[in-house]
Enzyme design. Structure first.
Site, PDB file in Angstrom:
ATOM      1  N   HIS A  54       0.831  -1.207   0.000  1.00  0.00           N
ATOM      2  CA  HIS A  54       0.000   0.000   0.000  1.00  0.00           C
ATOM      3  C   HIS A  54       0.868   1.262   0.000  1.00  0.00           C
ATOM      4  O   HIS A  54       0.684   2.160  -0.837  1.00  0.00           O
ATOM      5  CB  HIS A  54      -0.916  -0.014   1.230  1.00  0.00           C
ATOM      6  CG  HIS A  54      -1.806   1.174   1.358  1.00  0.00           C
ATOM      7  ND1 HIS A  54      -3.132   1.150   0.980  1.00  0.00           N
ATOM      8  CD2 HIS A  54      -1.573   2.435   1.837  1.00  0.00           C
ATOM      9  CE1 HIS A  54      -3.669   2.339   1.214  1.00  0.00           C
ATOM     10  NE2 HIS A  54      -2.742   3.134   1.738  1.00  0.00           N
ATOM     11  N   GLU A  55       1.812   1.320   0.922  1.00  0.00           N
ATOM     12  CA  GLU A  55       2.679   2.499   1.025  1.00  0.00           C
ATOM     13  C   GLU A  55       3.635   2.593  -0.174  1.00  0.00           C
ATOM     14  O   GLU A  55       3.932   3.696  -0.650  1.00  0.00           O
ATOM     15  CB  GLU A  55       3.455   2.464   2.338  1.00  0.00           C
ATOM     16  CG  GLU A  55       2.592   2.474   3.595  1.00  0.00           C
ATOM     17  CD  GLU A  55       1.703   3.708   3.708  1.00  0.00           C
ATOM     18  OE1 GLU A  55       1.969   4.710   3.008  1.00  0.00           O
ATOM     19  OE2 GLU A  55       0.736   3.664   4.476  1.00  0.00           O
ATOM     20  N   HIS A  58       1.876   4.330  -3.029  1.00  0.00           N
ATOM     21  CA  HIS A  58       1.865   5.792  -2.859  1.00  0.00           C
ATOM     22  C   HIS A  58       3.198   6.388  -3.310  1.00  0.00           C
ATOM     23  O   HIS A  58       3.241   7.380  -4.042  1.00  0.00           O
ATOM     24  CB  HIS A  58       1.629   6.148  -1.383  1.00  0.00           C
ATOM     25  CG  HIS A  58       0.224   5.995  -0.926  1.00  0.00           C
ATOM     26  ND1 HIS A  58      -0.857   6.523  -1.601  1.00  0.00           N
ATOM     27  CD2 HIS A  58      -0.292   5.366   0.168  1.00  0.00           C
ATOM     28  CE1 HIS A  58      -1.976   6.235  -0.949  1.00  0.00           C
ATOM     29  NE2 HIS A  58      -1.657   5.530   0.120  1.00  0.00           N
TER      30      HIS A  58
END
Length: 244
Positions: A54-55, A58
């Site tokens: 997820h990170e 980003h």
């Protein structure tokens, strides 16, 4: 200002502690609390995978738009050490609410600030959805080509872990889409509808911790997201891959 923030954080963690420890202890006893703790440990690998990817998403999208801040801070990797926050994981294990290290970005470096902010906001949840589909595919391959292995004890454990990865990623995706800061959903709608510098944006931003705390205390995320989560998981497993 620093003292006020610390007080709010302590209150927030106190409420989470009550929800995750005291309330279950009162309703189910010590055995229920121990089982819940063990279940959380069992899900930990799936949670670490979900947070790390997820990170990373980003960071990768921010880098694509021209911001080298994530690269300079070592976030362009899926290595959990770059994304997992120790305090967040400890809180996750003991009070069932945790977090990863947020990816810092500088929108002023984006080639297109508006498109950059929108796509960066959606990158993490999109990655979680991709992971859910990917692990659904892995499970389908195992069922098709290694059914005997899945019937073994180790195979059953592996299948359970794959299912946990699917559920956790869908859950994380939906939770982050809630329009409450610091979640991705709030950043997305703020940029999409140009809410910056409005009274609504300032109010929600300044009271985000209280809003999130109230939602968690009354189990609102679970009530809102359990139905969509079940529907998405069913679609991935049953509709797409034919796993019943």
């Amino acid at each position: 200002m620093r003292r006020k923030l610390d007080q709010r954080t302590l209150i927030f963690l106190g409420v989470l502690l009550f929800i995750s420890v005291v309330r279950p202890l009162m309703s189910g006893g010590v055995s229920y609390l121990v089982d819940s703790f063990i279940d959380t440990l069992y899900m930990l690998p799936a949670i670490i995978i979900a947070i790390s990817f997820h990170e990373f998403a980003h960071a990768k999208v921010a880098d694509y738009w021209g911001d080298d801040t994530p690269a300079r801070e070592g976030r362009l990797t899926v290595d959990p050490r770059a994304h997992v926050d120790l305090a967040g994981i400890i809180c996750l294990i003991f009070i069932h609410f945790g977090w990863g290290k947020p990816v810092r970005i500088n929108p002023q470096r984006f080639r297109d600030r508006r498109k950059g902010l929108i796509t960066v906001s959606l990158a993490g949840v999109t990655m979680n959805l991709i992971l859910a589909f990917a692990f659904g595919g892995i499970l389908k391959l195992l069922i098709t080509f290694a059914p005997a292995f899945l019937g073994s004890k180790i195979g059953g454990i592996l299948a359970s872990m794959i299912l946990e990865v699917i559920y956790i990623n869908v859950s994380l995706m939906l939770f982050n889409l809630l329009p409450v800061p610091p979640l991705d959903g709030f950043n997305f709608i703020s940029e999409l509808f140009k809410l910056y510098y409005t009274k609504f944006y300032a109010f929600v931003r300044n009271n985000s911790m209280w809003i999130l705390m109230i939602m968690i205390f009354f189990n609102i995320p679970s009530m809102l997201l359990s139905g969509p989560m079940a529907a998405i998981v069913h679609f991935i497993l049953s509709t797409v891959y034919g796993i019943y």
